[in-house]
Design an enzyme around this catalytic site. Structure first.
Site, mmCIF file in Angstrom:
data_model
loop_
_atom_site.group_PDB
_atom_site.id
_atom_site.type_symbol
_atom_site.label_atom_id
_atom_site.label_comp_id
_atom_site.label_asym_id
_atom_site.label_seq_id
_atom_site.Cartn_x
_atom_site.Cartn_y
_atom_site.Cartn_z
ATOM 1 N N GLY B 11 0.814 -1.213 0.000
ATOM 2 C CA GLY B 11 0.000 0.000 0.000
ATOM 3 C C GLY B 11 0.844 1.258 0.000
ATOM 4 N N THR B 142 5.693 0.575 5.978
ATOM 5 C CA THR B 142 4.293 0.300 6.213
ATOM 6 C C THR B 142 3.750 1.287 7.214
ATOM 7 O OG1 THR B 142 2.682 -1.164 7.241
ATOM 8 C CG2 THR B 142 4.942 -1.595 7.763
ATOM 9 N N ILE B 143 2.685 1.963 6.832
ATOM 10 C CA ILE B 143 2.079 2.920 7.752
ATOM 11 C C ILE B 143 1.542 2.209 8.985
ATOM 12 C CG2 ILE B 143 1.439 4.595 5.967
ATOM 13 C CD1 ILE B 143 -1.523 3.615 6.482
ATOM 14 N N ASP B 144 1.263 0.906 8.864
ATOM 15 C CA ASP B 144 0.697 0.161 9.988
ATOM 16 C C ASP B 144 1.704 -0.059 11.106
ATOM 17 O OD1 ASP B 144 -1.843 -0.122 8.888
ATOM 18 O OD2 ASP B 144 -1.208 -1.831 7.694
ATOM 19 N N ARG B 190 -5.737 -3.193 10.573
ATOM 20 C CA ARG B 190 -6.511 -4.437 10.674
ATOM 21 C C ARG B 190 -6.218 -5.147 11.990
ATOM 22 N NH1 ARG B 190 -4.752 -4.914 5.244
ATOM 23 N NH2 ARG B 190 -6.456 -5.143 3.753
ATOM 24 N N ARG B 301 -2.843 7.868 4.789
ATOM 25 C CA ARG B 301 -1.603 7.257 4.314
ATOM 26 C C ARG B 301 -0.959 8.044 3.186
ATOM 27 N NH1 ARG B 301 -4.066 1.899 1.294
ATOM 28 N NH2 ARG B 301 -4.648 2.929 -0.633
#
Lengths: 406, 406
Positions: B11, B142-144, B190, B301
């Site tokens: 992403g 990863t932004i997560d 998530r 994001r």
């Protein structure tokens, strides 16, 4: 020497505090003015005599600079419709009593259509009842840009800049995958498509995004929409679409009405939501490619980190002009912007007649929408572009923007 | 002299182009490197031999500066899972053939868990098959923030800064009305609540917003949520709540599952949406006050106007370090951040073992969530705060941010 009172009403915007700052600047500058009060939560704060001393709180120029770039409405807002004085004049009498009790000779009210309705009723009541010691002036505000008698509205330029920027970012985001995709972006606007039209300002030589723009001024056909999207997908993989939240069909019904919440606010407006989600479902069902919808939501009206310098300067000047005009004896008018003719952008600040403003919505002229119904004309782009120019440096603390708080 | 290849996957984020810039910087600087190629759309671009000459396109330092602050993924991305080579080695053989055909000795792949899986498989295959003329390195993104073996991930700091800022603005917006209201803000994530936790960075001495924070690491009870909101409304009028999109109940089921779209991506992840809308309905039904939900959506994001200077600097350095390490003969590793001990923030860049990273998700330690389940601890705030520090000036053109485009 009389005191000055300022209050804010209607929905938050990124520039309404700049207008308040202009009022405070003026109150501090003119020797005709004693204290500068702020009423909390709009006209309700006047009725409740809920005042703060802004001349003291904002004495330091640095505080006023911070207030000018703080989004939303630092004094709070309300949605309170004054009753028709012919039916019930008690609120009017009470407001006049409270203003006189506090030696307030100048009352500046900032807001949109409904707020100008309040200023209009109140100033008319004063005039008709011989109250000439209180001058009441309006200063415009509304991100929707739907006030009449002014070229554009404070708060709109910053919201438009946020929206245009969001579309450039969403374009970057959508372009990363090489599979067909449709992104539907829902923009605020019940009856006026000005904000949605601002999405076009994301376009440049390299990027024709959004490819499709639908304003609420033109009847929307879901069938034609599907055709438009299919056509666009023949030329490009990633289609980005701007839609007004208030799209209506040829019968004037809101598109996707069944997904609407049905709540009404104090002015009888229905809250809208769901056009993006509705059209997402339409694309899924009838085209079948990757699709998502994005609701820009309240960030579009309160993003204090994406201010238009033009907007903030004009907003502050409009507040100052309304205040100066009240000191000069004007009442029952609104400070407004008049665009100067010629290619170079410039405005004059003038006084506008409230009777032509209150409860009138200025929508996008239909001739500024292209005939195919899915784009805007160059005239509209030329109108919009100057309003988002210039950036404002805002102060950060610990990594996040700093805001004025009462 | 060997050529260098760089590609992006997964992403979009606001910092992955900074990492690419670090790779290009290095390729241009080291005489061991000939051309610097970029593969378009990740590993798919390698398989299709879809290359661009980044050393030429980005020769001018100003172009690299623009690339470093452009959000999303300028080379495009893909979601392509390589097959297990024991079952089907054809893709691996094809990649090696194409890399050798283009005299590529250094291949840097930036991305998240899935992309590191690709780097791991490919480098393992090369080692096991005696391919020692191609060095393959990973650079994290990863932004997560859910990659193991690195203190934090490029892209996360900027996303966290956007989220913290959005909460300050939403707070300004919500505070304008003096009636009880609940605003539920749905944040990406998530299985990892790092981004949702970042909402806490909006707090300062004057403003305890958001009042409630729910991370997906802790089982969520709708009943308890209603109690928490009722309790909060006793103390304050305007309650702002941060929730992870991936909240699950005690049985591990997604909360509000019935509102989920049910689609799955190539890695078997289910797309989530609707926790905010679900909880909005819960508040309407069980509390009855004014309520709205806001989905921060893809802006969190891809907001290139809200970059963390710390994030962008580190991201660029991580790309450079991965490239330098490949030139020095390393392969099958990922550049990573190691936080230095002590009160003052600082990091070392190190190499991490891919076998511990691929397909492992690093979630928020449960002890960093308060026992009542609706807030985070000071330890987590201390971990997060340095990552959003510093602002980056970005270039504007015609009122909107300027971006690098191929």
């Amino acid at each position: 020497m009389k005191n000055m009172l300022v209050a804010q009403s209607g929905g938050p915007s990124a520039a309404i505090n700049a207008t308040i700052t202009g009022v405070i600047d003026t109150g501090l500058e003119f020797e005709e003015v004693g204290h500068v009060y702020g009423a909390l939560n709009g006209i309700k704060g006047v009725l409740n005599e809920n005042f703060v001393r802004l001349d003291e709180i904002c004495k330091d120029p640095a505080t006023r600079e911070l207030l000018a770039v703080t989004p939303a409405a630092a004094l709070g807002s309300c949605r309170w419709k004054l009753k028709n004085p012919e039916e019930d004049a008690r609120e009017f009498e009470e407001i006049i009593r409270i203003l006189r009790k506090n030696n307030i000779g100048y009352f500046i009210y900032t807001g949109g259509n409904d707020s100008m309705d309040t200023v209009y009723k109140l100033s008319t009541y004063c005039r008709e009842h011989g109250v000439d010691d209180i001058k009441i002036m309006g200063a415009p505000k509304t991100i929707d840009n739907d006030l009449g008698e002014t070229d554009h509205c404070p708060g709109f330029g910053s919201a438009a800049k946020f929206i245009a920027t969001a579309f450039t970012e969403i374009a970057c985001d959508c372009y990363v995958y090489d599979i067909p995709s449709v992104t539907i972006v829902e923009v605020m606007g019940r009856n006026a498509g000005w904000l949605t039209a601002s999405a076009a300002l994301a376009r440049n030589e390299e990027r024709n995004v959004p490819q499709l723009i639908y304003l609420c001024e033109k009847a929307f056909s879901t069938k034609q929409f599907v055709e438009d999207v299919k056509e666009a997908l023949k030329k490009e993989n990633n289609i980005i679409i701007a839609v007004s939240e208030g799209l209506k069909d040829a019968q004037g019904r809101y598109v996707g009405e069944e997904m609407k919440s049905g709540k009404e606010d104090a002015f009888g407006h229905q809250y809208l939501s769901g056009i993006g989600k509705y059209l997402e479902q339409v694309v899924t069902d009838q085209i079948g490619c990757k699709v998502r919808s994005v609701e820009l939501n309240i960030l579009q009206r309160c993003a204090g980190y994406m201010l238009s310098e033009t907007d903030i300067m004009e907003s502050r000047n409009l507040g100052a002009y309304a205040a100066v005009s009240a000191i000069r004896g004007e009442s029952g008018k609104m400070s407004a912007l008049k665009r100067l003719p010629g290619k170079t952008y410039g405005v004059d600040i003038v006084l506008a007649d409230l009777s032509k403003i209150a409860n009138v919505e200025k929508t996008v002229p239909i001739e500024w929408i292209t005939e195919d119904g899915h784009d805007i004309t160059q005239e509209l782009v030329d109108y919009l572009k100057p309003l988002i120019q210039g950036e404002v440096q805002i102060p950060y603390k610990d990594g996040v923007p700093q805001h004025f708080m009462l």
